[in-house]
Design an enzyme around this catalytic site. Structure first.
Site, PDB file in Angstrom:
ATOM      1  N   LYS A   1       0.837  -1.219   0.000  1.00 36.08           N
ATOM      2  CA  LYS A   1       0.000   0.000   0.000  1.00 36.08           C
ATOM      3  C   LYS A   1       0.867   1.261   0.000  1.00 36.08           C
ATOM      4  O   LYS A   1       0.665   2.160  -0.799  1.00 36.08           O
ATOM      5  CB  LYS A   1      -0.938   0.008   1.220  1.00 36.08           C
ATOM      6  CG  LYS A   1      -1.908  -1.155   1.255  1.00 36.08           C
ATOM      7  CD  LYS A   1      -2.871  -1.069   2.424  1.00 36.08           C
ATOM      8  CE  LYS A   1      -2.209  -1.169   3.789  1.00 36.08           C
ATOM      9  NZ  LYS A   1      -1.503  -2.450   4.038  1.00 36.08           N
TER      10      LYS A   1
ATOM     11  N   ARG B   1      -9.576   0.751   8.959  1.00 40.87           N
ATOM     12  CA  ARG B   1      -9.130  -0.600   9.291  1.00 40.87           C
ATOM     13  C   ARG B   1     -10.189  -1.363  10.070  1.00 40.87           C
ATOM     14  O   ARG B   1      -9.974  -2.534  10.403  1.00 40.87           O
ATOM     15  CB  ARG B   1      -7.861  -0.531  10.137  1.00 40.87           C
ATOM     16  CG  ARG B   1      -6.560  -0.692   9.342  1.00 40.87           C
ATOM     17  CD  ARG B   1      -5.425  -0.572  10.320  1.00 40.87           C
ATOM     18  NE  ARG B   1      -4.217  -1.201   9.934  1.00 40.87           N
ATOM     19  CZ  ARG B   1      -3.163  -0.569   9.404  1.00 40.87           C
ATOM     20  NH1 ARG B   1      -3.211   0.702   9.129  1.00 40.87           N
ATOM     21  NH2 ARG B   1      -2.062  -1.227   9.148  1.00 40.87           N
TER      22      ARG B   1
ATOM     23  N   ARG C   1      11.511  -5.372   4.950  1.00 43.99           N
ATOM     24  CA  ARG C   1      11.145  -3.966   4.701  1.00 43.99           C
ATOM     25  C   ARG C   1      12.082  -3.010   5.440  1.00 43.99           C
ATOM     26  O   ARG C   1      12.441  -3.234   6.593  1.00 43.99           O
ATOM     27  CB  ARG C   1       9.710  -3.712   5.156  1.00 43.99           C
ATOM     28  CG  ARG C   1       9.356  -2.222   5.120  1.00 43.99           C
ATOM     29  CD  ARG C   1       7.896  -1.985   5.044  1.00 43.99           C
ATOM     30  NE  ARG C   1       7.186  -2.309   6.257  1.00 43.99           N
ATOM     31  CZ  ARG C   1       5.868  -2.145   6.400  1.00 43.99           C
ATOM     32  NH1 ARG C   1       5.146  -1.680   5.396  1.00 43.99           N
ATOM     33  NH2 ARG C   1       5.295  -2.465   7.528  1.00 43.99           N
TER      34      ARG C   1
ATOM     35  N   ARG D   1      11.356  -1.028  10.912  1.00 39.07           N
ATOM     36  CA  ARG D   1      10.326  -0.683  11.889  1.00 39.07           C
ATOM     37  C   ARG D   1      10.299  -1.695  13.024  1.00 39.07           C
ATOM     38  O   ARG D   1      10.478  -2.886  12.797  1.00 39.07           O
ATOM     39  CB  ARG D   1       8.951  -0.641  11.217  1.00 39.07           C
ATOM     40  CG  ARG D   1       8.648   0.697  10.603  1.00 39.07           C
ATOM     41  CD  ARG D   1       7.425   0.690   9.718  1.00 39.07           C
ATOM     42  NE  ARG D   1       6.241   0.038  10.278  1.00 39.07           N
ATOM     43  CZ  ARG D   1       5.053   0.039   9.677  1.00 39.07           C
ATOM     44  NH1 ARG D   1       4.907   0.650   8.510  1.00 39.07           N
ATOM     45  NH2 ARG D   1       4.031  -0.561  10.231  1.00 39.07           N
TER      46      ARG D   1
ATOM     47  N   ARG E   1      -0.219  -8.927  13.524  1.00 39.92           N
ATOM     48  CA  ARG E   1      -0.879  -7.916  12.678  1.00 39.92           C
ATOM     49  C   ARG E   1      -1.712  -8.582  11.584  1.00 39.92           C
ATOM     50  O   ARG E   1      -2.761  -8.056  11.205  1.00 39.92           O
ATOM     51  CB  ARG E   1       0.173  -6.975  12.072  1.00 39.92           C
ATOM     52  CG  ARG E   1       0.784  -6.067  13.145  1.00 39.92           C
ATOM     53  CD  ARG E   1       2.086  -5.449  12.695  1.00 39.92           C
ATOM     54  NE  ARG E   1       1.907  -4.531  11.598  1.00 39.92           N
ATOM     55  CZ  ARG E   1       2.907  -4.109  10.811  1.00 39.92           C
ATOM     56  NH1 ARG E   1       4.130  -4.548  11.016  1.00 39.92           N
ATOM     57  NH2 ARG E   1       2.660  -3.258   9.862  1.00 39.92           N
TER      58      ARG E   1
HETATM   59  P1  ADP Z   1       2.134  -1.813   3.248  1.00 37.22           P
HETATM   60  O1  ADP Z   1       2.169  -0.296   3.209  1.00 37.22           O
HETATM   61  O2  ADP Z   1       0.928  -2.381   2.548  1.00 37.22           O
HETATM   62  O3  ADP Z   1       2.300  -2.383   4.620  1.00 37.22           O
HETATM   63  P2  ADP Z   1       4.699  -1.618   1.838  1.00 37.22           P
HETATM   64  O4  ADP Z   1       4.367  -0.776   0.652  1.00 37.22           O
HETATM   65  O5  ADP Z   1       5.494  -0.985   2.907  1.00 37.22           O
HETATM   66  O6  ADP Z   1       3.374  -2.341   2.421  1.00 37.22           O
HETATM   67  O7  ADP Z   1       5.449  -2.927   1.277  1.00 37.22           O
HETATM   68  C1  ADP Z   1       5.897  -3.941   2.189  1.00 37.22           C
HETATM   69  C2  ADP Z   1       7.272  -4.446   1.740  1.00 37.22           C
HETATM   70  O8  ADP Z   1       7.128  -5.176   0.514  1.00 37.22           O
HETATM   71  C3  ADP Z   1       8.273  -3.333   1.447  1.00 37.22           C
HETATM   72  O9  ADP Z   1       9.542  -3.778   1.855  1.00 37.22           O
HETATM   73  C4  ADP Z   1       8.194  -3.142  -0.069  1.00 37.22           C
HETATM   74  O10 ADP Z   1       9.411  -2.648  -0.615  1.00 37.22           O
HETATM   75  C5  ADP Z   1       7.888  -4.552  -0.544  1.00 37.22           C
HETATM   76  N1  ADP Z   1       6.993  -4.585  -1.719  1.00 37.22           N
HETATM   77  C6  ADP Z   1       5.972  -3.763  -2.020  1.00 37.22           C
HETATM   78  N2  ADP Z   1       5.368  -4.111  -3.168  1.00 37.22           N
HETATM   79  C7  ADP Z   1       6.029  -5.222  -3.617  1.00 37.22           C
HETATM   80  C8  ADP Z   1       5.897  -6.086  -4.773  1.00 37.22           C
HETATM   81  N3  ADP Z   1       4.935  -5.858  -5.688  1.00 37.22           N
HETATM   82  N4  ADP Z   1       6.777  -7.106  -4.892  1.00 37.22           N
HETATM   83  C9  ADP Z   1       7.739  -7.333  -3.949  1.00 37.22           C
HETATM   84  N5  ADP Z   1       7.934  -6.561  -2.851  1.00 37.22           N
HETATM   85  C10 ADP Z   1       7.080  -5.523  -2.688  1.00 37.22           C
HETATM   86  P1  AMP Z   2       0.860   0.913   8.964  1.00 39.14           P
HETATM   87  O1  AMP Z   2       1.952   1.911   8.818  1.00 39.14           O
HETATM   88  O2  AMP Z   2      -0.340   1.231   8.111  1.00 39.14           O
HETATM   89  O3  AMP Z   2       1.324  -0.515   8.806  1.00 39.14           O
HETATM   90  O4  AMP Z   2       0.324   1.053  10.470  1.00 39.14           O
HETATM   91  C1  AMP Z   2       1.179   0.738  11.561  1.00 39.14           C
HETATM   92  C2  AMP Z   2       0.356   0.545  12.818  1.00 39.14           C
HETATM   93  O5  AMP Z   2      -0.336   1.772  13.161  1.00 39.14           O
HETATM   94  C3  AMP Z   2      -0.758  -0.503  12.729  1.00 39.14           C
HETATM   95  O6  AMP Z   2      -0.283  -1.825  12.960  1.00 39.14           O
HETATM   96  C4  AMP Z   2      -1.709  -0.021  13.831  1.00 39.14           C
HETATM   97  O7  AMP Z   2      -1.227  -0.374  15.107  1.00 39.14           O
HETATM   98  C5  AMP Z   2      -1.617   1.497  13.709  1.00 39.14           C
HETATM   99  N1  AMP Z   2      -2.641   2.023  12.779  1.00 39.14           N
HETATM  100  C6  AMP Z   2      -2.437   2.600  11.573  1.00 39.14           C
HETATM  101  N2  AMP Z   2      -3.608   2.934  11.010  1.00 39.14           N
HETATM  102  C7  AMP Z   2      -4.586   2.553  11.873  1.00 39.14           C
HETATM  103  C8  AMP Z   2      -5.992   2.583  11.854  1.00 39.14           C
HETATM  104  N3  AMP Z   2      -6.683   3.076  10.806  1.00 39.14           N
HETATM  105  N4  AMP Z   2      -6.666   2.119  12.935  1.00 39.14           N
HETATM  106  C9  AMP Z   2      -6.014   1.625  13.998  1.00 39.14           C
HETATM  107  N5  AMP Z   2      -4.675   1.524  14.073  1.00 39.14           N
HETATM  108  C10 AMP Z   2      -3.957   1.978  13.024  1.00 39.14           C
END
Ligand code: ADP
Ligand code: AMP
Length: 216
Positions: free
Chosen positions: A13, A88, A127, A160, A171
Site C-alpha cells: 500500500k 481498518r 522492509r 520498523r 498484525r
Molecule cells: P504496506 O504499506 O501495505 O504495509 P509496503 O508498501 O510498505 O506495504 O510494502 C511492504 C514491503 O514489501 C516493502 O519492503 C516493499 O518494498 C515490498 N513490496 C511492495 N510491493 C512489492 C511487490 N509488488 N513485490 C515485492 N515486494 C514488494
Molecule cells: P501501517 O503503517 O499502516 O502498517 O500502520 C502501523 C500501525 O499503526 C498498525 O499496525 C496499527 O497499530 C496502527 N494504525 C495505523 N492505522 C490505523 C488505523 N486506521 N486504525 C487503527 N490503528 C492503526
C-alpha cells in the site's frame, strides 16, 4: 479523486501510494505515518499509540477517527486524497462514510491490493523505511540505490520495530479479524476494485492506473 487503499500489512500500500499520489497529484494520508510522527515526537497521542502499535494491535477507533477526520479538513484535501491504512475497522469505514456524506462527497474507489499470507512475512521482515519521508524499501525486492539511504531524501533508512516476524503474525491476525470485513463493506457499496499485488511493483502500479484511468 478520493481513494481508499485496502490490503494486508505488506501488500504494498505504502509503495503504491507514493506513485499514485505523484501521478494524480493528491496527498498521501497514512494513519501509520501520522502515528509514527507522533511517536517520534513523544506527543500524548504518540505515547498512547505506541502501546498498541508495538504489539501489533490497532490504535483504538475513537483516537484514530478523530485524528483522521481532522486531517481531512485540511485545505490540501479539497480536491481529493489517498487514504493508506484507514479505515481498518467497520466503525472507521462508517465514520468516513458519514463524513463524506455530510460534505456531499463520495469515494472514487476502494482499491484492494491482494497478496496471500505466505508472501507477507518475507516482505515485512525485509522492509526498510525512511523515517523522514515514509518511503518504503525492501532489502531484496526494492533496495535503495545507495545502501541504507533513502533515494528520495537521503536520510538513513531503518527497520520498523513492529516488523519482526512475531508482530507481523499478530498484525495479520488483526487484519483478518478486523479489517477484512471491509472488503464486503465496500463491495456492497459497489466501490471495490481489486489488483493482484503479487506481481512486480511496476506491474502492480500499471494495473492500478488502468483502474483509476486518466481522471485527475
Ligand atoms: P504496506 O504499506 O501495505 O504495509 P509496503 O508498501 O510498505 O506495504 O510494502 C511492504 C514491503 O514489501 C516493502 O519492503 C516493499 O518494498 C515490498 N513490496 C511492495 N510491493 C512489492 C511487490 N509488488 N513485490 C515485492 N515486494 C514488494
Ligand atoms: P501501517 O503503517 O499502516 O502498517 O500502520 C502501523 C500501525 O499503526 C498498525 O499496525 C496499527 O497499530 C496502527 N494504525 C495505523 N492505522 C490505523 C488505523 N486506521 N486504525 C487503527 N490503528 C492503526
Amino acid at each position: 479523486m478520493k481513494i481508499v487503499l485496502l490490503g494486508p500489512p505488506g501488500a504494498g500500500k505504502g509503495t503504491q501510494a507514493k506513485s499514485i499520489c505523484n501521478r494524480y497529484n493528491i496527498p498521501h494520508i497514512s494513519t501509520g505515518d501520522i502515528f509514527r510522527k507522533h511517536m517520534a515526537e513523544n506527543t500524548p497521542l504518540g505515547i498512547e499509540a505506541r502501546k498498541h502499535i508495538d504489539i501489533g494491535h490497532l490504535v483504538p477507533d475513537k483516537v484514530t477517527i478523530d485524528m483522521l477526520l481532522e486531517r481531512l479538513k485540511n485545505e490540501d484535501c479539497k480536491d481529493g486524497y489517498l487514504l493508506d491504512g484507514f479505515p481498518r475497522t467497520v466503525l472507521q469505514a462508517e465514520a468516513l462514510q458519514q463524513f463524506l456524506e455530510s460534505n456531499n462527497e463520495r469515494l472514487t474507489t476502494a482499491l484492494l491490493i491482494e497478496v496471500p499470507r505466505e508472501f507477507i512475512i518475507e516482505r515485512m521482515t525485509g522492509r526498510r523505511v525512511c523515517p523522514s519521508c515514509g518511503a518504503s524499501y525492501h532489502t531484496k525486492f526494492n533496495p535503495p540505490q545507495i545502501q541504507d539511504k533513502c533515494d528520495i531524501c537521503g536520510s538513513d533508512i531503518m527497520q520498523r520495530k513492529d516488523d519482526t516476524e512475531e508482530t507481523v503474525r499478530e498484525r495479520l491476525d488483526v487484519y483478518e479479524s478486523q479489517t477484512q470485513p471491509l472488503i464486503d463493506f465496500y463491495e456492497n457499496k459497489n466501490l471495490l476494485s481489486k489488483v493482484d499485488g503479487t506481481k512486480a511493483i511496476n506491474a502492480v502500479f500499471e494495473s492500478i492506473c488502468e483502474i483509476l484511468g486518466d481522471e485527475k
